[in-house]
Design a protein around this motif. Structure first.
Motif, short mmCIF file in Angstrom:
data_model
loop_
_atom_site.label_atom_id
_atom_site.label_comp_id
_atom_site.label_asym_id
_atom_site.label_seq_id
_atom_site.Cartn_x
_atom_site.Cartn_y
_atom_site.Cartn_z
N ILE A 175 0.83 -1.21 0.00
CA ILE A 175 0.00 0.00 0.00
C ILE A 175 0.87 1.26 0.00
CG2 ILE A 175 -0.42 0.47 2.45
CD1 ILE A 175 -3.06 0.21 -0.32
N ARG A 176 2.10 1.15 0.46
CA ARG A 176 2.97 2.33 0.44
C ARG A 176 3.27 2.78 -1.00
NH1 ARG A 176 6.25 -1.68 2.41
NH2 ARG A 176 7.93 -2.32 1.02
N ARG A 177 3.14 1.84 -1.97
CA ARG A 177 3.29 2.23 -3.38
C ARG A 177 2.18 3.20 -3.77
NH1 ARG A 177 4.38 -3.02 -7.09
NH2 ARG A 177 5.11 -1.53 -8.65
N ALA A 178 0.98 2.92 -3.32
CA ALA A 178 -0.16 3.80 -3.64
C ALA A 178 -0.07 5.10 -2.86
CB ALA A 178 -1.47 3.08 -3.33
N LEU A 179 0.44 5.03 -1.65
CA LEU A 179 0.55 6.21 -0.78
C LEU A 179 1.63 7.17 -1.26
CD1 LEU A 179 -0.58 7.45 1.82
CD2 LEU A 179 1.16 6.19 3.07
N LYS A 180 2.62 6.65 -1.97
CA LYS A 180 3.78 7.45 -2.36
C LYS A 180 3.42 8.73 -3.12
CE LYS A 180 8.25 7.06 -4.59
NZ LYS A 180 9.16 6.21 -5.36
N GLY A 181 2.50 8.67 -4.04
CA GLY A 181 2.17 9.85 -4.84
C GLY A 181 1.07 10.73 -4.26
N ILE A 182 0.49 10.32 -3.15
CA ILE A 182 -0.62 11.07 -2.55
C ILE A 182 -0.09 12.24 -1.74
CG2 ILE A 182 -2.55 10.92 -0.90
CD1 ILE A 182 -3.14 9.35 -3.41
N ARG A 183 -0.67 13.41 -1.96
CA ARG A 183 -0.34 14.60 -1.17
C ARG A 183 -1.37 14.73 -0.06
NH1 ARG A 183 0.91 18.53 -6.30
NH2 ARG A 183 2.88 17.52 -6.87
N LEU A 184 -0.94 14.42 1.13
CA LEU A 184 -1.85 14.45 2.29
C LEU A 184 -2.39 15.84 2.54
CD1 LEU A 184 0.16 12.16 4.75
CD2 LEU A 184 -1.70 11.52 3.22
N SER A 185 -1.61 16.85 2.23
CA SER A 185 -2.04 18.23 2.48
C SER A 185 -3.24 18.62 1.61
CB SER A 185 -0.88 19.20 2.24
OG SER A 185 -0.44 19.11 0.89
N HIS A 186 -3.54 17.85 0.58
CA HIS A 186 -4.69 18.15 -0.28
C HIS A 186 -6.00 17.62 0.30
CE1 HIS A 186 -2.18 18.69 -4.23
NE2 HIS A 186 -1.73 19.39 -3.22
N CYS A 187 -5.93 16.90 1.41
CA CYS A 187 -7.11 16.28 2.00
C CYS A 187 -7.52 17.00 3.27
CB CYS A 187 -6.83 14.81 2.32
SG CYS A 187 -6.35 13.85 0.89
N PRO A 188 -8.52 17.89 3.18
CA PRO A 188 -8.93 18.66 4.35
C PRO A 188 -9.37 17.80 5.53
CG PRO A 188 -10.23 19.26 2.40
CD PRO A 188 -9.30 18.17 2.01
N LEU A 247 -8.03 15.25 6.68
CA LEU A 247 -6.87 14.80 7.45
C LEU A 247 -6.33 15.89 8.37
CD1 LEU A 247 -4.91 12.78 4.74
CD2 LEU A 247 -6.15 11.88 6.72
N TYR A 248 -6.65 17.14 8.04
CA TYR A 248 -6.13 18.28 8.80
C TYR A 248 -7.29 19.16 9.24
CZ TYR A 248 -1.65 16.81 6.92
OH TYR A 248 -0.55 16.07 6.60
N PRO A 249 -8.02 18.77 10.28
CA PRO A 249 -9.14 19.57 10.75
C PRO A 249 -8.69 20.98 11.14
CG PRO A 249 -8.99 17.49 11.96
CD PRO A 249 -7.79 17.59 11.09
N GLY A 250 -9.48 21.95 10.80
CA GLY A 250 -9.15 23.34 11.12
C GLY A 250 -8.23 23.98 10.09
N ARG A 264 -1.90 23.28 8.40
CA ARG A 264 -1.00 22.45 7.59
C ARG A 264 0.35 22.22 8.28
NH1 ARG A 264 -5.19 21.30 5.27
NH2 ARG A 264 -5.67 21.85 3.16
N ARG A 265 0.71 23.12 9.15
CA ARG A 265 1.98 22.96 9.88
C ARG A 265 1.66 22.23 11.18
NH1 ARG A 265 6.01 26.64 7.74
NH2 ARG A 265 7.28 25.96 9.48
N VAL A 266 1.97 20.95 11.17
CA VAL A 266 1.61 20.11 12.31
C VAL A 266 2.83 19.32 12.76
CG1 VAL A 266 -0.81 19.88 11.63
CG2 VAL A 266 0.86 18.25 10.78
N SER A 267 2.71 18.72 13.92
CA SER A 267 3.82 17.92 14.46
C SER A 267 4.01 16.66 13.61
CB SER A 267 3.51 17.53 15.90
OG SER A 267 2.42 16.63 15.93
N SER A 268 5.16 16.04 13.76
CA SER A 268 5.44 14.82 13.02
C SER A 268 4.49 13.70 13.43
CB SER A 268 6.90 14.39 13.19
OG SER A 268 7.18 14.15 14.54
N GLU A 269 4.08 13.69 14.70
CA GLU A 269 3.14 12.69 15.17
C GLU A 269 1.79 12.84 14.48
OE1 GLU A 269 4.70 14.70 17.52
OE2 GLU A 269 6.28 13.27 18.05
#
Length: 159
Positions: free
Chosen positions: A57-70, A72-75, A78-83
């Motif tokens: 699944i990491r192959r599929a995850l590789k090209g995904i930009r997490l920052s494009h998914c609101p 995943l980042y409530p509020g 975009r600048r969040v901790s590594s955790e």
């Protein structure tokens, strides 16, 4: 042979899968066209694999930009901790696992049959399920090949 022209390309299989996913997944699930294109490439890669190859699944995850998914980042932060970023990555991984395991694989199994072919160097050859059923009925009986009558051959060509 006469059945080679009845095969379905990976592009056609992938197109059906993407069409169904567009109707099942809400637009915000992937967040952007970039992520949709990345998922499409991953689906084509998955469908192009040989019988014993594994798809991580990491192959599929590789090209995904997490920052494009609101979602995943409530509020909108975009600048969040590594955790927090690792948690977002895990959530997207779970979504992709669901997409492949619970949507793509059952859909492909329901609509297509894939078989290895020596002529294509063991790459999978795809058939629509009704076509493959006709191949089995017309050509193979108990591991023995039988000659088709002219009527059976004509009927098989109309599939």
């Amino acid at each position: 042979g006469e059945w080679e022209d009845k095969t379905v390309s990976i592009r056609q299989v992938s197109s059906l899968v993407r069409s169904v996913l567009r109707r099942l997944l809400p637009p915000q699930a992937l967040g952007s066209r970039h992520n949709e294109a990345s998922l499409s490439r991953s689906i084509r890669t998955f469908l192009s694999m040989r019988k014993f190859e594994k798809f991580a699944i990491r192959r599929a995850l590789k090209g995904i930009r997490l920052s494009h998914c609101p979602w995943l980042y409530p509020g909108g932060e975009r600048r969040v901790s590594s955790e927090f970023h690792l948690a977002a990555r895990r959530k997207m991984s779970l979504l992709l696992i669901f997409v492949f395991q619970d949507l793509v694989v059952p859909l492909v199994r329901a609509c297509f049959y894939a078989t290895e072919n020596e002529a294509t160097k063991q790459r999978l050859t795809w058939y629509r399920k009704p076509v493959w059923a006709r191949v089995r009925v017309c050509c193979v009986l108990g591991s023995q090949y039988v000659e088709l009558t002219a009527a059976e051959a004509a009927a098989a060509k109309t599939i």
